[in-house]
Design a protein around this motif. Structure first.
Motif: not given
Length: 214
Positions: A17-19, A36-41, A43-47
């Motif tokens: 959540r923090a990432r 887009p949300m996928r760019e956030v995911a 950069q956060a290193g999550v799926g």
């Protein structure tokens, strides 16, 4: 064993959540709410599944991402209304709003536009505009604010301020401070030539380096 496993899962969830929030602040801050949300995911290193498990909608992510900026905006309004000198309160509110908007393109977007279901940001905007109206009435009574000022003038100013969003972060912050200083002087009933103006950013050099510039 079960207790240790549960603690590990909860710890991993908090870290994810923090990432996600750190990535969202970076992505939305530079690219705005259209990112887009996928760019956030990414950069956060999550799926994507992990992202949507924590934040089922983009609006939920945006609201949490800019919670700190919203609190800062509320504090700016409170401090401005509590200032003994209404002109000082009026001026400080403009400076702090510009600073918040310059710091994050995404927050400026959420504050200024009718983003779908962004009721929290709409309420913040209305609260801020009401505070500006009250401060303007007080400052006009003291003769420090131009008698012709109306709240729509602040909206016009913020619309113009959004034009700075295309510049790099460090330059944008400097340009925002100088822009705010000039606008405040334009709103003042009697110009104060002794007030120092913030140093100008090197915008001409950036224009010269822009593609298509002759």
């Amino acid at each position: 064993m079960t207790s240790h496993f549960s603690q590990t899962v909860r710890s991993d969830a908090r870290d994810n959540r923090a990432r996600i929030l750190d990535a969202a602040r970076a992505v939305f801050g530079e690219e705005g709410l259209s990112a887009p949300m996928r760019e956030v995911a990414r950069q956060a290193g999550v799926g994507p599944a992990t992202l949507y498990r924590h934040f089922p909608t983009k609006q939920a992510l945006i609201t949490e991402t800019f919670a700190e900026q919203r609190r800062a905006c509320h504090a700016a309004v409170r401090d401005a209304l509590a200032a003994p000198d209404p002109w000082h309160g009026f001026r400080s509110l403009i400076e702090r709003i510009c600073e918040l908007h310059a710091h994050s393109r995404g927050f400026a977007d959420a504050f200024m536009t009718a983003f779908p279901e962004a009721m929290d940001f709409a309420a913040d905007r209305e609260q801020t505009l009401r505070a500006v109206g009250e401060l303007a009435r007080r400052a006009q009574k003291t003769g420090q604010l131009r008698p012709g000022f109306v709240v729509d003038d602040l909206v016009l100013m913020l619309m113009a301020h959004r034009g700075l969003q295309g510049t790099p972060g460090a330059t944008r912050a400097a340009a925002s401070r100088r822009f705010a200083a000039y606008v405040i002087e334009a709103f003042r009933a009697t110009p104060e030539t002794a007030t120092p103006t913030p140093m100008p950013p090197a915008l001409c050099l950036q224009l010269a380096d822009s593609p298509g510039t002759p």
